[in-house]
Design an enzyme around this catalytic site. Structure first.
Site, mmCIF file in Angstrom:
data_model
loop_
_atom_site.group_PDB
_atom_site.id
_atom_site.type_symbol
_atom_site.label_atom_id
_atom_site.label_comp_id
_atom_site.label_asym_id
_atom_site.label_seq_id
_atom_site.Cartn_x
_atom_site.Cartn_y
_atom_site.Cartn_z
ATOM 1 N N ASP A 177 -13.858 -27.277 -16.647
ATOM 2 C CA ASP A 177 -12.424 -27.564 -16.672
ATOM 3 C C ASP A 177 -12.148 -29.034 -16.962
ATOM 4 O OD1 ASP A 177 -11.342 -24.966 -15.971
ATOM 5 O OD2 ASP A 177 -12.311 -25.271 -14.056
ATOM 6 N N GLU A 215 -35.895 -5.504 -11.235
ATOM 7 C CA GLU A 215 -35.703 -4.446 -10.237
ATOM 8 C C GLU A 215 -34.656 -4.842 -9.198
ATOM 9 O OE1 GLU A 215 -39.665 -3.976 -12.090
ATOM 10 O OE2 GLU A 215 -38.557 -5.650 -11.211
ATOM 11 N N GLU A 259 -40.829 -29.856 -10.665
ATOM 12 C CA GLU A 259 -40.623 -30.695 -11.839
ATOM 13 C C GLU A 259 -39.749 -29.945 -12.849
ATOM 14 O OE1 GLU A 259 -41.637 -33.743 -12.014
ATOM 15 O OE2 GLU A 259 -42.972 -33.760 -10.256
ATOM 16 N N GLU A 267 -39.775 -28.744 -16.128
ATOM 17 C CA GLU A 267 -40.738 -28.477 -17.194
ATOM 18 C C GLU A 267 -40.028 -27.969 -18.449
ATOM 19 O OE1 GLU A 267 -43.860 -29.154 -17.142
ATOM 20 O OE2 GLU A 267 -44.168 -29.612 -15.018
#
Length: 399
Positions: free
Chosen positions: A67, A216, A244, A246
């Site tokens: 916004d 699932e 971290e 990555e």
């Protein structure tokens, strides 16, 4: 006999001495309290000043809503060094929920994809029900128009944060149903399956395919969830929960997961992901946001869906986007500590009416947990009006 009045007169000097002694002993205590408060204010100011401008921009991009007209920042201020292309994806779209159905909106860390949508009968399973993609605007400009050039412009990515909100627009006399929000940890894996080749005799060959584990959970509602009436809406965030940030490669050649020639059973997947007009680009390191909207028969449930994501890309040198890349910002432990603190303490989701409370909570985390002052605007206008005590020193950074 000594009268009571005389005894009181004799005791008065001693009482005055005790009161003066108490006042004298309290003065150092008051001075210590004032000194402690002064030191806390100085520590807050010092920590705020120690945080770099890119660090503040990083938090602004990660926790400010679409916004507000803000840029994507300068990147994630960790120990990575190299050229990056920060991008803030935003989607605002009207949505109508089908009566007699339960609708799943899965906001997953897939670059360029705002969410995945599926519908099933109320109370039925989502097993085998395809999750169809809803793309962010500008998908083709960033990832090309075919499955073979998805990584032509950017080759790797990592997420800073993503968020989603459902803001109901239904007539108060026509809505019905509920909205539930929870988080799902998804993982991209490589699964093996056996394929029979029509030779004489038939030959079984081992094949590999990418798959998404964790779907699932679409049929599960964990205890740690947000549940409310549809008309209350919801707002939720997800951030990187790995130690971290990555980088992950941009995937090429996948119009669906699993691929079209592989069944869900062969890939060991709960259901499949389809990308009409887009492609599967990869999966980042943060929990997906599952938003389940149940609409009874006869109800009219409409809303505005808002999704946003802060992503950092590695641009390809042969791309025109390469000229817009910038050096990754220097490591800023203060900003990263603030990010982790907020990630631990924010709730699963809040109702639309509680947006101001949600952002007040984030602001209090920054002030009390890390001893530096900041202010974060909310996801809707009501949130912005709920924030008080803007610190003038950095107020302009958050407008």
């Amino acid at each position: 006999m000594v009268s009571k009045a005389a005894r009181r007169r004799r005791a008065a000097p001693r009482q005055q001495q005790r009161q003066q002694s108490n006042r004298a002993s309290n003065q150092p205590r008051r001075r210590r309290a004032r000194r402690t408060r002064r030191q806390q204010r100085m520590a807050a100011t010092n920590n705020m000043l120690k945080m770099s401008a890119p660090g503040l921009d990083f938090l602004k991009c990660a926790f400010a809503s679409p916004d507000f007209s803000t840029d994507p920042g300068k990147g994630i201020p960790d120990k990575f060094q190299g050229l990056v292309l920060p991008k803030k994806h935003c989607l605002t779209q009207s949505i109508t929920f089908t009566p007699g159905k339960q609708t799943m909106l899965l906001v997953a860390p897939i670059p360029g994809i705002a969410c995945l949508k599926a519908e099933a009968n109320v109370g039925a399973s989502f097993s085998g029900v395809p999750l169809a993609s809803v793309e962010f605007p500008g998908f083709d400009q960033l990832f090309g128009t075919s499955a073979t050039d998805t990584a032509a412009n950017v080759t790797a990515f990592r997420y800073a944060s993503m968020a989603a909100g459902v803001y109901p627009t239904s007539n108060l006399m026509q809505f019905a149903g509920s909205i539930q929000v929870y988080k799902i940890p998804l993982k991209q894996v490589l699964n093996s399956y056996s394929q029979t080749v029509a030779t004489v005799p038939p030959t079984n060959l081992a094949q590999n395919t990418i798959a998404i584990d964790g779907l699932e959970a679409l049929d599960a509602l964990p205890n740690n969830n947000y549940s409310g009436s549809f008309i209350e809406g919801c707002y939720s965030q997800s951030v990187c929960n790995e130690p971290e940030f990555e980088f992950h490669p941009i995937m090429e050649g996948y119009a669906s997961v699993p691929p079209a020639n592989v069944t869900n059973a062969q890939a060991s997947m709960f259901t499949n992901l389809t990308f009409s007009g887009a492609r599967y680009t990869g999966l980042g390191d943060m929990d997906a946001i599952a938003i389940l909207v149940t609409t009874p028969t006869g109800a009219v449930n409409t809303a505005v869906l808002k999704v946003w994501a802060c992503v950092e890309y590695r641009p390809n040198p042969n791309s025109t986007l390469y000229e817009f890349a910038r050096e990754s910002p220097a490591n800023d432990e203060y900003a990263l500590a603030a990010y982790r603190k907020i990630a631990r303490d924010i709730p699963i989701a809040v109702a639309c009416k509680d947006n101001a409370t949600f952002w007040e909570r984030v602001r209090s985390i920054l002030k009390s947990g890390l001893n530096f002052a900041s202010t974060i605007p909310g996801p809707v206008g009501v949130a912005a009006t709920g924030i008080k005590g803007i610190i003038e020193t950095i107020g302009s950074l958050w407008v």
